[in-house]
Write a protein that holds these residues in place. Structure first.
Motif, PDB file in Angstrom:
ATOM      1  N   LYS A  44       0.862  -1.175   0.000  1.00 18.58           N
ATOM      2  CA  LYS A  44       0.000   0.000   0.000  1.00 18.58           C
ATOM      3  C   LYS A  44       0.900   1.226   0.000  1.00 18.58           C
ATOM      4  O   LYS A  44       1.685   1.428   0.930  1.00 18.58           O
ATOM      5  CB  LYS A  44      -0.920  -0.003   1.217  1.00 18.58           C
ATOM      6  N   LEU A  45       0.793   2.046  -1.047  1.00 18.42           N
ATOM      7  CA  LEU A  45       1.665   3.196  -1.219  1.00 18.42           C
ATOM      8  C   LEU A  45       0.859   4.424  -1.602  1.00 18.42           C
ATOM      9  O   LEU A  45      -0.245   4.323  -2.147  1.00 18.42           O
ATOM     10  CB  LEU A  45       2.705   2.912  -2.316  1.00 18.42           C
ATOM     11  N   ASN A  46       1.431   5.585  -1.307  1.00 19.41           N
ATOM     12  CA  ASN A  46       0.871   6.852  -1.778  1.00 19.41           C
ATOM     13  C   ASN A  46       1.745   7.393  -2.896  1.00 19.41           C
ATOM     14  O   ASN A  46       2.936   7.069  -2.991  1.00 19.41           O
ATOM     15  CB  ASN A  46       0.804   7.870  -0.642  1.00 19.41           C
ATOM     16  N   THR A  47       1.161   8.230  -3.726  1.00 18.72           N
ATOM     17  CA  THR A  47       1.941   8.892  -4.760  1.00 18.72           C
ATOM     18  C   THR A  47       2.392  10.259  -4.268  1.00 18.72           C
ATOM     19  O   THR A  47       1.915  10.771  -3.251  1.00 18.72           O
ATOM     20  CB  THR A  47       1.119   9.073  -6.043  1.00 18.72           C
ATOM     21  N   VAL A  48       3.319  10.839  -4.992  1.00 19.68           N
ATOM     22  CA  VAL A  48       3.639  12.249  -4.770  1.00 19.68           C
ATOM     23  C   VAL A  48       2.455  13.075  -5.254  1.00 19.68           C
ATOM     24  O   VAL A  48       1.469  12.551  -5.771  1.00 19.68           O
ATOM     25  CB  VAL A  48       4.916  12.640  -5.525  1.00 19.68           C
ATOM     26  N   LYS A  49       2.543  14.367  -5.099  1.00 17.24           N
ATOM     27  CA  LYS A  49       1.491  15.260  -5.578  1.00 17.24           C
ATOM     28  C   LYS A  49       1.231  14.987  -7.056  1.00 17.24           C
ATOM     29  O   LYS A  49       2.151  14.880  -7.859  1.00 17.24           O
ATOM     30  CB  LYS A  49       1.932  16.712  -5.377  1.00 17.24           C
ATOM     31  N   VAL A  50      -0.052  14.812  -7.391  1.00 15.41           N
ATOM     32  CA  VAL A  50      -0.412  14.467  -8.766  1.00 15.41           C
ATOM     33  C   VAL A  50      -0.289  15.690  -9.655  1.00 15.41           C
ATOM     34  O   VAL A  50      -1.054  16.653  -9.531  1.00 15.41           O
ATOM     35  CB  VAL A  50      -1.845  13.900  -8.834  1.00 15.41           C
TER      36      VAL A  50
END
Length: 973
Positions: A716-722
């Motif tokens: 489970k990961l988050n991205t940088v600012k899209v």
């Protein structure tokens, strides 16, 4: 492990393999069908098999749930009535029934059917038919068995309208339904239930009739009286007898491979039977022995031995028992369950096999074995037996073993650490026994076959990360230290690295201990310690490149003092709290450990990083990098070697091993400082997106929360600012490659892999439909297993589980995987669908800037992402307003594109001109923009306005009954 419970280790109700293998024991008669566990009426099935009444299938199964056929039951009855021997039977010149002799799968049974008909056991179904493959009900089989026992159908009313009622009354009286209470007498019988009824009939008394002439009203009338006989069907047809008693003794004849068992019927009456089957697991239990009374001599041939009221109520290890302090206690509790004893602890026997003439067990008491502070057989498996069926344990049974080391081996013999020498041909020993092996040894006197038995012990390696008393946690599992472990001078302390630790029944017996570390043990502290409600926390950078906030343990009641940017090793306790220790060059277990060094270039002609001091940087080395003052990242050695040596200003720690092949050591791990302001995530990760949700970070920036299924499992990961299109590929159901930034967030991602049909796979290379080239697996190939119809990952599979694509009867192969290859054509990623069919999904296609690029792509439905594609002059609107339907024409013909919406309504169709064999495509602009519709390469280009939603695509060729599907897929708008 007394009174300790860990969720990772549940020992009750487990079948502990060592005891099973070493005791060489089986339960029951053991017809040993491959599906024995599915059989409910085991005694009946085993006895019918032993009496040659039933058999299994060629694959070794019995198929108890299958229905018994009328033809099959006729043969069973004929064989049973002939004492288990194949009867000599004939058939009439003119068959009685029209559907037997001339029916291929029934003709074999004609003689049995005709015999049963002639004896009144069975009749036809009407119209001159028998229905040999028809099912049999319990009522019908009861009638057949009652007639076999001597009952007359006409006299007893087994014909006419009320036949079934009369049959079932009598069947219940004689015990044909014993053990089958509640059976549906009108339903088709299974093979399992039929065996029970036949076995019940064999134990029932036979009957006959007496006819007497009496005078009634001046007339002589014949009166019929039913007369029970003294013998059962088993006795009259097989000369079989059944005796019940305690299985008290046995002996084994090695030459004949045969056991002799003694059944104690009473204190003064015993029966001896012999068998090639092993019933020693029933020692001490009340059993029923079925034997051939016609056997010459005193010792009779056994058909089978079965437990009656006796039952094994608990299987565990003695070390799992609670501390027993009172000798007169009559119960104990394990895992929350109370077990009652028939007698007190100091009177309850513990049986073990011993060499004592023909008596193969002797007793100690449970209190002597497990009472007080001493447990005699901690690691030994026991069975606790309720002998008389009153719900209380009468005795325990154990087969003791020893764990020993092999000190010497030659072709004919070997010697163990007990200084005993054994001849290989005289013992049971595994193939390939070698010096320094550890074996689980059971002495001949403690086995059922009087043969010394040796099984290779399991070995584990790993680091002890938690400890609780004598229990240690290694690589996700709890183990208990056997007394012999500490006798070797080992400590089993937290942080100890075990090499080749011997494990038997969850106990550690011996191990090579070292203070060595693994590369995975190192972390970098990347934040200050913060406290929340008394719990200290810190963010760590791990060797796999992830960052995580962890709870810190108190040390001596005090908070840990940690320095941001420093390298540590770590341990965790059972609460998951971390204890960090400053990385030390002492006791690492590596050939070289240093807390300083210098990065050197690969050669005089290359400025790229190649060495630290005189050790070559391994491609798979773990490199912690500090850069841009306070940023931290993990890269591989291969990525480090793409940067110049001058970009690394300091080496604060490294580990290396000598390499005897090259003469130059390899750096396995390092912590370096770089003057670079950015470090590219050169380590590419792969995954299958199972969920992608738009959310916001703490600064209010739009990000994606992404769940991926990878070769290592779920992440489970988050991205940088899209921003921009670098993260557009992260859609549910997509196969992607991605990079992580210094905070462990996804900073770039792209769709990778092409649908492919695997046509050959030998573990080293693959070929694909439409591509005859043999593609080797790259050294670091990854395998990911998915079910893309559900957008989920699949666990527990290996590359051996990959199947070939289903070969079509017509048209193209169905793709069953997504494949990514490198520039040389080697496979670097296999994403295999466990349904053996990947679901065609809309795929974002990068790198497409021209029509030729489309031709080179795999078949499928694509959305281009490159602006150059839209600007090429052939395409209208933005790139992502277009859809590419790429397919390979298998023959020269016209091809039709059909698009339907989610409701199944056709919204678009188009037929091409004649196309040659090879790659072709349709282009569609889905926003309806006007265009001159130029000829786009070999394909056609159309515009159509599509409403938002999902659409299914089909490309076909041919007409009428000759339509062939060439491609299926889907896209969304």
């Amino acid at each position: 492990m007394r009174n300790k419970e860990f969720p990772q280790k549940k020992v009750l109700s487990l079948v502990l393999c060592v005891a099973v293998m070493l005791s060489v024991m089986v339960m029951g008669a053991g017809a040993a069908f491959s599906d024995q566990d599915k059989i409910e009426n085991k005694e009946a099935v085993d006895m019918c098999a032993a009496l040659n009444i039933i058999g299994g299938y060629p694959d070794g199964s019995y198929k108890p749930e299958g229905n018994i056929k009328r033809s099959e039951i006729c043969k069973m009855i004929c064989v049973a009535l002939n004492g288990g021997e194949e009867p000599t039977l004939g058939t009439p010149a003119t068959p009685t029934f029209s559907d037997v002799r001339n029916t291929p799968n029934a003709a074999w049974a004609e003689k049995y059917i005709e015999s049963c008909v002639s004896q009144g056991i069975v009749s036809g179904v009407g119209g001159g038919r028998f229905s040999p493959n028809g099912n049999v009900t319990a009522s019908q089989l009861s009638k057949m068995l009652l007639v076999s026992l001597g009952y007359d159908s006409d006299i007893e009313g087994y014909t006419g309208n009320a036949w079934d009622m009369n049959v079932n009354v009598r069947a219940t009286q004689v015990g044909l339904y014993k053990g089958l209470e509640g059976v549906d007498v009108s339903a088709a019988l299974t093979r399992d239930t039929a065996a029970q009824m036949v076995w019940n009939a064999l134990q029932a008394k036979e009957v006959g009739y007496e006819y007497t002439l009496v005078s009634e009203n001046g007339q002589l009338v014949s009166k019929t009286e039913l007369v029970p006989k003294a013998t059962t069907l088993l006795e009259s047809k097989y000369e079989g007898k059944i005796v019940e008693g305690t299985l008290s003794q046995f002996s084994y004849n090695t030459n004949k491979e045969e056991w002799t068992y003694e059944i104690a019927v009473s204190t003064s009456d015993t029966v001896q039977v012999k068998s090639t089957q092993d019933f020693t697991a029933l020692m001490g239990q009340i059993v029923k022995a079925v034997y051939d009374n016609n056997t010459t001599g005193k010792i009779k041939d056994a058909y089978g031995i079965f437990a009656t009221d006796s039952e094994v109520v608990l299987t565990a290890r003695f070390g799992d028992l609670p501390k027993m302090t009172t000798a007169t206690d009559t119960s104990f509790k394990v895992d929350g369950v109370t077990y009652k004893l028939d007698k007190a602890l100091n009177e309850t026997p513990v049986m073990q096999f011993t060499a004592n003439n023909n008596t193969k067990y002797e007793a100690e008491t449970l209190y002597a074995v497990a009472g007080g502070d001493t447990v005699k057989y901690d690691a030994q498996t026991f069975t606790a037996v309720d002998k008389d069926g009153n719900g209380k344990i009468d005795f325990f049974s154990v087969a003791p073993f020893q764990v020993l080391k092999v000190n010497y081996v030659n072709k004919t013999e070997f010697r163990l650490s007990n200084n005993m020498k054994y001849t290989i041909e005289d013992v049971n020993v595994y193939d390939g026994i070698a010096k320094d092996d550890y074996v689980v040894y059971t002495a001949a006197a403690n086995t059922a076959t009087d043969t010394d038995t040796f099984v290779k012990a399991d070995m584990i390696s790993g680091k002890i990360t938690q400890k609780d008393g004598n229990d240690v946690y290694v690589d996700g599992n709890w183990y208990t230290l056997d007394a012999s472990y500490k006798d070797e001078g080992n400590t089993g302390s937290v942080g100890t690295v075990l090499a080749d630790a011997v494990v038997v029944n969850g106990y550690l017996f011996y191990a090579d201990e070292s203070g060595a570390t693994n590369v995975e043990d190192y972390v970098v502290v990347v934040s200050d310690v913060e406290s929340s409600f008394g719990q200290d926390q810190v963010k760590l950078l791990f060797s796999d490149g992830t960052k995580k906030v962890v709870d810190l343990a108190k040390v001596g009641g005090e908070s840990q003092s940690l320095t941001v940017g420093s390298l540590y090793t770590y341990d965790t306790n059972k609460d998951g709290e971390y204890t960090l220790t400053t990385a030390s060059v002492v006791g690492t277990g590596f050939d070289k450990a240093a807390n300083n060094g210098q990065v050197k270039a690969q050669s005089s002609s290359s400025s790229k990083a190649g060495y630290i001091d005189n050790y070559a940087i391994a491609d798979d080395a773990v490199i912690f990098v500090k850069y841009n003052t306070n940023d931290y990242k993990v890269i591989s050695g291969a990525t480090m070697k793409t940067m110049t040596a001058t970009q690394f200003t300091a080496v604060s720690f490294y580990l290396a091993t000598d390499n005897s092949n090259t003469g130059v050591g390899d750096v396995n791990m390092a912590y370096v400082t770089s003057n670079a302001t950015t470090i590219k995530g050169g380590d590419t990760f792969y995954g299958f997106v199972t969920s992608s949700i738009e959310t916001e970070n703490e600064d209010g920036d739009k990000i994606l929360s992404v769940t991926l299924w990878t070769a290592e499992g779920e992440k489970k990961l988050n991205t940088v600012k899209v921003t921009g299109s670098s993260l557009d590929a992260l859609t549910t159901g997509a196969v992607v490659s991605y990079d992580l930034d210094s905070d462990g967030n996804i900073d770039t991602a792209e769709a990778v892999g092409e649908p492919a049909a695997i046509t050959s796979w030998d573990g080293n290379a693959m070929t694909f439909a439409g591509d005859a080239k043999r593609h080797e697996m790259s050294d670091d190939v990854e395998y990911i297993f998915i079910d893309d119809s559900e957008d989920v990952g699949a666990d527990g599979l290996t590359s051996k589980d990959i199947a070939l694509a289903d070969e079509p009867s017509e048209g193209a192969f169905t793709s069953n995987a997504y494949i990514l290859t490198d520039d040389s054509g080697d496979v670097v990623l296999v994403v295999y669908d466990v349904d053996n069919e990947v679901d065609a999904k809309e795929t974002f296609l990068t790198g497409i800037k021209s029509d030729q690029d489309v031709k080179n792509a795999a078949d499928g439905v694509y959305t281009p992402t490159e602006k150059e594609f839209a600007a090429s002059g052939n395409i209208t609107g933005e790139a992502q307003d277009n859809r590419i339907i790429k397919f390979s024409a298998p023959e020269e013909a016209t091809y039709t594109l059909t698009i339907v919406n989610s409701e199944g309504e056709q919204v678009y169709t188009e037929t091409s001109g004649k196309m040659e064999v090879g790659p072709h495509f349709f282009y569609i602009c889905v926003n309806g923009a006007s265009t001159s519709a130029p000829n786009a390469g070999d394909g056609t280009y159309k515009t159509e306005s599509f409403a938002k939603g999902s659409y299914n695509v089909t490309v076909t060729t041919g007409t009428g009954d000759n339509v062939k599907t060439v491609l299926t897929g889907s896209f969304t708008v």
